[in-house]
Design an enzyme around this catalytic site. Structure first.
Site, short mmCIF file in Angstrom:
data_model
loop_
_atom_site.label_atom_id
_atom_site.label_comp_id
_atom_site.label_asym_id
_atom_site.label_seq_id
_atom_site.Cartn_x
_atom_site.Cartn_y
_atom_site.Cartn_z
N CYS A 160 0.92 -1.21 -0.18
CA CYS A 160 -0.03 -0.14 0.03
C CYS A 160 0.85 1.36 0.12
CB CYS A 160 -1.00 -0.08 1.21
SG CYS A 160 -2.01 1.67 1.41
N HIS B 15 -10.19 1.11 1.69
CA HIS B 15 -9.70 2.47 1.90
C HIS B 15 -10.92 3.15 2.02
CE1 HIS B 15 -5.44 2.44 1.93
NE2 HIS B 15 -5.43 1.86 0.80
N HIS C 299 -8.97 -3.87 -2.41
CA HIS C 299 -7.96 -3.37 -1.56
C HIS C 299 -8.42 -1.92 -1.60
CE1 HIS C 299 -3.88 -2.51 -0.16
NE2 HIS C 299 -4.11 -1.41 -0.71
N GLU C 300 -8.70 -1.16 -2.47
CA GLU C 300 -8.93 0.34 -2.69
C GLU C 300 -10.49 0.56 -1.81
OE1 GLU C 300 -6.63 2.22 -3.16
OE2 GLU C 300 -5.41 0.86 -4.23
#
Length: 192
Positions: free
Chosen positions: A106, A152, A148-149
């Site tokens: 990341c 966030h 993954h994003e």
């Protein structure tokens, strides 16, 4: 303009982000800056919280992964040649398939890479940069980058998916990142 990446320990990385509408101020410029920032830091995805914006926006370019992959490896991933796009107000409709491990890193947590288990596919409802509505299923590495994003914009980080003992072992490195004691070749902003 290349924006600084927010480092681990910054509160914005732990907030659930807000949906936006098409009159969000400076959205077109923000998206352009995020693309420039992502490519300048050799990323394949970046989310708005990583550039200090608490909004449900992320971009990905999983095509970059396939450009750097050996031809023999491409057979293992059904999503080749990848996907490049903007995701606004994304919400997961469902996740399917087996969980599989892959090493993730990341931009907000530089120099740390760990194996993370995620589902093989994800179906998302989102709007693109033109606020056109989509519901689409993504697979393989592209699904992984999206998940993954997506984490966030939900206030989560990839290290939340690793075993507690492993996180404990990473504590010193994570603390160093929060204090700015890390060398990277892109601009970062550290918690005060």
């Amino acid at each position: 303009m290349i924006l600084p990446i927010v480092a681990y320990g910054s509160p914005v990385l732990r907030k659930v982000c807000d949906d936006i509408n098409n009159d969000y101020p400076g959205l077109e410029k923000l998206i352009a800056d995020m693309w420039e920032t992502m490519y300048a830091s050799n990323g394949v995805g970046i989310a708005a919280p990583q550039v200090n914006k608490n909004i449900r926006l992320f971009i990905i370019d999983s095509e970059q992964i396939f450009k750097n992959m050996d031809e023999d490896d491409e057979d293992d991933y059904p999503d080749e040649p990848g996907f490049k796009g903007v995701f606004i107000n994304a919400h997961i409709a469902e996740q399917n398939g087996n969980e599989w491990l892959y090493t993730e890193g990341c931009l907000s947590i530089p120099k740390i890479r760990e194996d993370v288990s995620r589902k093989e596919s994800v179906t998302l409802s989102y709007v693109d940069e033109n606020f056109v509505q989509h519901t689409k299923t993504f697979n393989g590495i592209t699904a992984r980058v999206i998940l993954h994003e997506y984490d966030h914009i939900e206030g989560k980080l990839f290290i939340d998916h690793i075993k507690p003992l492993k996180r404990t072992l990473l504590k010193r490195k994570l603390d160093d990142i929060s204090r700015g004691k890390v060398q990277v070749d892109y601009r970062m902003v550290f918690p005060k």
